[in-house]
Design an enzyme around this catalytic site. Structure first.
Site, PDB file in Angstrom:
ATOM      1  N   LYS A  17       0.835  -1.215   0.000  1.00 37.24           N
ATOM      2  CA  LYS A  17       0.000   0.000   0.000  1.00 37.24           C
ATOM      3  C   LYS A  17       0.855   1.243   0.000  1.00 37.24           C
ATOM      4  O   LYS A  17       2.034   1.223   0.391  1.00 37.24           O
ATOM      5  CB  LYS A  17      -0.923   0.012   1.225  1.00 37.24           C
ATOM      6  CG  LYS A  17      -0.230  -0.131   2.602  1.00 37.24           C
ATOM      7  CD  LYS A  17       0.329   1.143   3.210  1.00 37.24           C
ATOM      8  CE  LYS A  17       1.080   0.905   4.515  1.00 37.24           C
ATOM      9  NZ  LYS A  17       1.839   2.074   4.964  1.00 37.24           N
ATOM     10  N   PRO A 102       8.907  -3.918  -0.606  1.00 39.60           N
ATOM     11  CA  PRO A 102      10.145  -3.780   0.164  1.00 39.60           C
ATOM     12  C   PRO A 102       9.928  -4.044   1.652  1.00 39.60           C
ATOM     13  O   PRO A 102       8.829  -3.824   2.168  1.00 39.60           O
ATOM     14  CB  PRO A 102      10.567  -2.326  -0.076  1.00 39.60           C
ATOM     15  CG  PRO A 102       9.342  -1.625  -0.555  1.00 39.60           C
ATOM     16  CD  PRO A 102       8.510  -2.653  -1.258  1.00 39.60           C
ATOM     17  N   GLY A 105       9.674  -0.809   4.412  1.00 32.76           N
ATOM     18  CA  GLY A 105       9.712   0.264   3.420  1.00 32.76           C
ATOM     19  C   GLY A 105       8.582   1.260   3.546  1.00 32.76           C
ATOM     20  O   GLY A 105       8.471   2.178   2.742  1.00 32.76           O
ATOM     21  N   MET A 107       5.503   0.376   3.126  1.00 30.70           N
ATOM     22  CA  MET A 107       4.474  -0.062   2.169  1.00 30.70           C
ATOM     23  C   MET A 107       3.679  -1.261   2.679  1.00 30.70           C
ATOM     24  O   MET A 107       2.944  -1.898   1.907  1.00 30.70           O
ATOM     25  CB  MET A 107       5.111  -0.379   0.818  1.00 30.70           C
ATOM     26  CG  MET A 107       5.627   0.871   0.110  1.00 30.70           C
ATOM     27  SD  MET A 107       6.049   0.513  -1.600  1.00 30.70           S
ATOM     28  CE  MET A 107       4.449   0.054  -2.278  1.00 30.70           C
ATOM     29  N   GLY A 110       5.001  -6.581   5.424  1.00 28.93           N
ATOM     30  CA  GLY A 110       4.743  -7.591   6.458  1.00 28.93           C
ATOM     31  C   GLY A 110       3.253  -7.738   6.716  1.00 28.93           C
ATOM     32  O   GLY A 110       2.755  -8.851   6.936  1.00 28.93           O
ATOM     33  N   SER A 111       2.547  -6.625   6.659  1.00 29.67           N
ATOM     34  CA  SER A 111       1.092  -6.669   6.855  1.00 29.67           C
ATOM     35  C   SER A 111       0.423  -7.458   5.732  1.00 29.67           C
ATOM     36  O   SER A 111      -0.524  -8.220   5.966  1.00 29.67           O
ATOM     37  CB  SER A 111       0.523  -5.249   6.889  1.00 29.67           C
ATOM     38  OG  SER A 111       1.139  -4.510   7.924  1.00 29.67           O
ATOM     39  N   ALA A 112       0.902  -7.270   4.508  1.00 30.47           N
ATOM     40  CA  ALA A 112       0.354  -8.027   3.376  1.00 30.47           C
ATOM     41  C   ALA A 112       0.623  -9.516   3.554  1.00 30.47           C
ATOM     42  O   ALA A 112      -0.239 -10.361   3.267  1.00 30.47           O
ATOM     43  CB  ALA A 112       0.952  -7.526   2.061  1.00 30.47           C
ATOM     44  N   ASP A 144      -2.056  -2.208  10.007  1.00 26.92           N
ATOM     45  CA  ASP A 144      -2.203  -2.161   8.545  1.00 26.92           C
ATOM     46  C   ASP A 144      -2.701  -3.479   7.956  1.00 26.92           C
ATOM     47  O   ASP A 144      -2.924  -3.561   6.741  1.00 26.92           O
ATOM     48  CB  ASP A 144      -0.859  -1.839   7.882  1.00 26.92           C
ATOM     49  CG  ASP A 144      -0.387  -0.429   8.172  1.00 26.92           C
ATOM     50  OD1 ASP A 144      -1.197   0.385   8.667  1.00 26.92           O
ATOM     51  OD2 ASP A 144       0.794  -0.140   7.903  1.00 26.92           O
TER      52      ASP A 144
HETATM   53  P1  ATP Z   1       4.250  -0.543   7.827  1.00 26.40           P
HETATM   54  O1  ATP Z   1       4.168   0.430   6.719  1.00 26.40           O
HETATM   55  O2  ATP Z   1       3.056  -1.422   7.991  1.00 26.40           O
HETATM   56  O3  ATP Z   1       4.748   0.022   9.126  1.00 26.40           O
HETATM   57  P2  ATP Z   1       6.608  -1.544   6.631  1.00 26.40           P
HETATM   58  O4  ATP Z   1       6.217  -1.793   5.230  1.00 26.40           O
HETATM   59  O5  ATP Z   1       7.395  -0.313   6.935  1.00 26.40           O
HETATM   60  O6  ATP Z   1       5.318  -1.621   7.489  1.00 26.40           O
HETATM   61  P3  ATP Z   1       7.280  -4.277   6.962  1.00 26.40           P
HETATM   62  O7  ATP Z   1       7.960  -4.700   5.710  1.00 26.40           O
HETATM   63  O8  ATP Z   1       5.876  -4.671   7.133  1.00 26.40           O
HETATM   64  O9  ATP Z   1       7.444  -2.723   7.159  1.00 26.40           O
HETATM   65  O10 ATP Z   1       8.173  -4.839   8.171  1.00 26.40           O
HETATM   66  C1  ATP Z   1       8.493  -4.162   9.347  1.00 26.40           C
HETATM   67  C2  ATP Z   1       9.399  -5.055  10.220  1.00 26.40           C
HETATM   68  O11 ATP Z   1       8.660  -6.226  10.565  1.00 26.40           O
HETATM   69  C3  ATP Z   1      10.631  -5.551   9.481  1.00 26.40           C
HETATM   70  O12 ATP Z   1      11.730  -4.766   9.829  1.00 26.40           O
HETATM   71  C4  ATP Z   1      10.808  -6.984   9.942  1.00 26.40           C
HETATM   72  O13 ATP Z   1      11.803  -7.079  10.926  1.00 26.40           O
HETATM   73  C5  ATP Z   1       9.500  -7.361  10.598  1.00 26.40           C
HETATM   74  N1  ATP Z   1       8.765  -8.449   9.881  1.00 26.40           N
HETATM   75  C6  ATP Z   1       8.122  -9.463  10.454  1.00 26.40           C
HETATM   76  N2  ATP Z   1       7.532 -10.245   9.540  1.00 26.40           N
HETATM   77  C7  ATP Z   1       7.802  -9.738   8.336  1.00 26.40           C
HETATM   78  C8  ATP Z   1       7.463 -10.110   7.022  1.00 26.40           C
HETATM   79  N3  ATP Z   1       6.738 -11.191   6.749  1.00 26.40           N
HETATM   80  N4  ATP Z   1       7.888  -9.333   6.019  1.00 26.40           N
HETATM   81  C9  ATP Z   1       8.625  -8.214   6.293  1.00 26.40           C
HETATM   82  N5  ATP Z   1       9.000  -7.834   7.527  1.00 26.40           N
HETATM   83  C10 ATP Z   1       8.578  -8.579   8.556  1.00 26.40           C
END
Ligand code: ATP
Length: 315
Positions: A17, A102, A105, A107, A110-112, A144
């Site tokens: 997202k 990423p 990132g 985006m 991890g939530s996806a 998210d």
């Molecule tokens: P948001 O925008 O929801 O805050 P994000 O996109 O910035 O999330 P994510 O990629 O969702 O960040 O991951 C955040 C942290 O969660 C990562 O630094 C990682 O250590 C941890 N994590 C746990 N499970 C996962 C996963 N399946 N994919 C990515 N990161 C994960």
């Protein structure tokens, strides 16, 4: 477990997202900030494959896979365990994540993964939860995660987990500037707090933003893009200032940091314009990767639920 069960593979895809607006309010007693945000799901995906197994495990490949934990903190694994506990399932799962979004990132990658794992395990184990039951579990996993289930464009309130759909039209074209190193979301919120001189106002969304989405008009949307976390993200990763300037120089209609960053998202007027902005951003060498995506796209969906060819079902 029979050999046939172990060959059953469920493949679910869920989108990353961007936050078109992210207005952050005061911290609440539970430590979360109240916020109002507009999410849009974009055509960058996480693919999750689930296969029945005696225990719980996860492997990861794809974009920035090395940064993803494969222990019990992995969000997809936590999602599978949460579903198993709440639906009293005594089966396990082997998950494989193919990352397109990423890591850390901003985006929601991890939530996806978590949303996709919930749906994949629900199909694999035959627990048959309704979408709103899945959404409740999703909200337990992270603010998210419910949006990754529903996708499209939605306003998120509360922690971002209380969703109402936005009835928009058309397709928006976005250029994403990815960084190889992520930004931890809690640190960006801490920096937001440190930057506040006085009390933080209750967040609101502009009417013009909603009208621009309803009209599907990128030029009207451009001045409405806003992210209250951006100054804090730029403090923590000063090179983002250069990325934002390079996106403006590349002719984007507008550019912001997505969520807690460090991904920068630039708005284009159409497909050809997006390609031109992307080419110029690549030439500026301010990002590790530059991608063109569109939004909105659908939320988590089952692409395939298939039993292995070596073990066909009964005639
Ligand atoms: P948001 O925008 O929801 O805050 P994000 O996109 O910035 O999330 P994510 O990629 O969702 O960040 O991951 C955040 C942290 O969660 C990562 O630094 C990682 O250590 C941890 N994590 C746990 N499970 C996962 C996963 N399946 N994919 C990515 N990161 C994960």
């Amino acid at each position: 477990m029979s050999t046939r069960d172990s060959e059953h593979v469920v493949h679910v895809r869920a989108p990353g997202k961007v936050n078109l607006a992210l207005r952050v309010g005061p911290a609440r007693p539970d430590g979360y900030h109240g916020l109002v945000t507009v999410f849009q799901a974009v055509s960058l995906y996480e693919d999750v494959r689930a296969q029945e197994a005696p225990g719980f495990s996860v492997t990861v490949s794809g974009r920035q896979a090395a940064a993803v934990p494969t222990d019990d903190t992995n969000l997809a694994l936590r999602a599978a365990r949460l579903l198993a506990d709440s639906a009293a399932v005594d089966k396990g799962v082997r998950l494989h994540l193919t990352k397109g979004v990423p890591t850390a990132g901003g985006m929601g990658g991890g939530s996806a993964d978590a949303a996709a794992a919930l749906l994949a395990c629900d199909v694999l184990w035959g627990t048959g939860l309704a979408r709103d039951e899945l959404a409740e579990l999703a909200a337990e996993l992270g603010a998210d995660v419910p949006f990754a289930l529903t996708g499209l464009t939605a306003v998120g309130t509360g922690r971002g987990d209380v969703l109402s759909p936005v009835l928009g039209r058309g397709t928006f074209h976005w250029v994403l500037a990815l960084q190889g190193t992520g930004l931890p979301t809690p640190a960006v919120f801490r920096r937001f707090d440190e930057r506040q001189a006085g009390p933080v106002a209750e967040p609101v969304l502009s009417h013009d933003l909603m009208s621009a989405l309803r009209a599907g008009d990128p030029r009207a949307l451009a001045p409405e893009l806003v992210n209250d976390l951006q100054p804090g993200a730029v403090d923590l990763a000063p090179q983002l200032g250069e990325v934002l300037a390079a996106a403006a120089d590349a002719g984007a209609l507008a550019q912001i940091v997505s969520g807690s960053g460090p991904t920068v998202v630039a708005l284009a007027s159409g497909h050809a314009h997006a390609q031109s902005v992307a080419d110029r951003l690549r030439a500026a060498e301010v990002a590790d990767e530059v991608l063109v995506v569109t939004g909105p796209t659908q939320g988590a969906r089952v692409l395939e639920s298939m039993r292995g060819p070596a073990h066909p079902g009964p005639a």
